[in-house]
Scaffold this active site. Structure first.
Site, PDB file in Angstrom:
ATOM      1  N   GLU A   1      -8.481   5.563   6.045  1.00 37.69           N
ATOM      2  CA  GLU A   1      -8.396   4.603   7.307  1.00 37.69           C
ATOM      3  C   GLU A   1      -8.123   5.523   8.477  1.00 37.69           C
ATOM      4  O   GLU A   1      -7.187   6.456   8.500  1.00 37.69           O
ATOM      5  CB  GLU A   1      -6.794   3.837   6.994  1.00 37.69           C
ATOM      6  CG  GLU A   1      -6.734   2.823   8.307  1.00 37.69           C
ATOM      7  CD  GLU A   1      -5.685   1.867   8.175  1.00 37.69           C
ATOM      8  OE1 GLU A   1      -4.926   1.940   7.004  1.00 37.69           O
ATOM      9  OE2 GLU A   1      -5.396   0.827   8.841  1.00 37.69           O
TER      10      GLU A   1
ATOM     11  N   GLN B   1       0.773  -1.314   0.001  1.00 35.61           N
ATOM     12  CA  GLN B   1      -0.092   0.201  -0.055  1.00 35.61           C
ATOM     13  C   GLN B   1       0.959   1.165   0.197  1.00 35.61           C
ATOM     14  O   GLN B   1       2.235   1.350   0.648  1.00 35.61           O
ATOM     15  CB  GLN B   1      -0.893  -0.018   1.251  1.00 35.61           C
ATOM     16  CG  GLN B   1      -0.268  -0.410   2.568  1.00 35.61           C
ATOM     17  CD  GLN B   1      -1.241  -0.794   3.707  1.00 35.61           C
ATOM     18  OE1 GLN B   1      -0.746  -1.348   4.458  1.00 35.61           O
ATOM     19  NE2 GLN B   1      -2.233  -0.145   3.629  1.00 35.61           N
TER      20      GLN B   1
END
Ligand code: NAG
Ligand code: NAG
Length: 270
Positions: free
Chosen positions: A206, A120
């Protein structure tokens, strides 16, 4: 030089010493923010309520993720690249406590159902005592994130991309859309157990962790993802017909996703 056990021991001690010595300015900056172990984690769906059917099909709640996840690889192959463009959000403290609050926005491969590894890359914004901090980072979970050397500000438009060359090799790329300049980091799987399978492709906002605790979610207003694209076996896929995740914490909706087209969606702080 002939290697004796003494030479090997001396080398090991030297290596240990240099490891303990002060390292780059980057680590100092991380330590001064208290986020040495800043880490994105797989999505956490345990302990959250299921959305009532009337509120929309194919929407799930997560404690830490809001965004879109392609949970299955398509017939054309496994996911080998995921990218999107988004604007670095302005963080606003949700109360006057002065405690650190933060949010991440990123793209990744294998963060949802796969669980063994995630490749990521993306950005964080923090606020603490009114001071705002912005970082660009890459991570091959289960290792913690590492920062790119890139001075970000709210409003910067970036293109984030991860791509894989094999299950154990890949790259993270952050491009400044305004200037066209980019930073790239090639990465290897941190262990034989943490190779990628290309099972999931995700575009995520997130509430991330430091150590074992979540950093409280900052008010990020809104993050728009455009140009959201995943590649699998030479074909391209967007966000339509993928799973949508909203963040719910202690029974409250904290971040909500609206899909606009196959390549565009936005996430709003609630
Ligand atoms: C991106 O490019 C713009 C225009 O050149 C510049 O003003 C901005 O500071 C850059 N941001 C980053 C993070 O490099
Ligand atoms: C203020 O925000 C911090 C960090 O999000 C949180 O820990 C604290 O409980 C909040 N305080 C109040 C009074 O809401």
């Amino acid at each position: 030089m002939k290697f004796t056990s003494t030479t090997i021991l001396a080398t090991a001690i030297l290596a240990g010493t240099s490891f303990a010595a002060p390292r780059s300015g980057l680590i100092d900056r991380l330590q001064s923010r208290g986020t040495l172990s800043r880490q994105s984690l797989p999505t956490e769906k345990k302990g959250v309520l299921l959305k009532e059917a009337a509120a929309g099909a194919n929407v799930q709640y997560s404690k830490n993720w809001a965004g879109v996840v392609r949970e299955q690889p398509p017939a054309s192959g496994t996911y080998s690249a995921v990218s999107a463009t988004f604007t670095v959000p302005e963080p606003t403290a949700t109360n006057e406590s002065g405690e650190m609050q933060a949010v991440s926005a990123w793209v990744g491969i294998d963060g949802d159902t796969y669980t063994k590894a995630i490749l990521q890359t993306g950005i964080d914004t923090y606020i603490q005592d009114g001071k705002k901090t912005f970082d660009a980072w890459y991570e091959w979970y289960p290792l913690s994130a590492e920062n790119f050397d890139l001075a970000l500000s709210a409003g910067d438009v970036i293109v984030a991309k991860v791509e894989t060359y094999s299950p154990s090799e890949g790259a993270a790329i952050i491009e400044n859309k305004s200037s066209g300049q980019s930073v790239t980091k090639t990465l290897s799987a941190p262990s034989a157990d943490a190779t990628l399978a290309g099972q999931n492709a995700e575009w995520i906002v997130e509430d991330f962790n430091t150590g074992s605790s979540m950093v409280p979610l900052v008010n990020f207003d809104r993050v728009d993802f455009t140009g959201a694209q995943a590649e699998a076996g030479g074909a391209k896929y967007g966000v339509k017909n993928a799973a949508v995740l909203d963040i719910q914490q202690n029974g409250d909706l904290k971040a909500h996703v609206e899909i606009q087209s196959d390549t565009e969606f936005f996430v709003t702080y609630q």
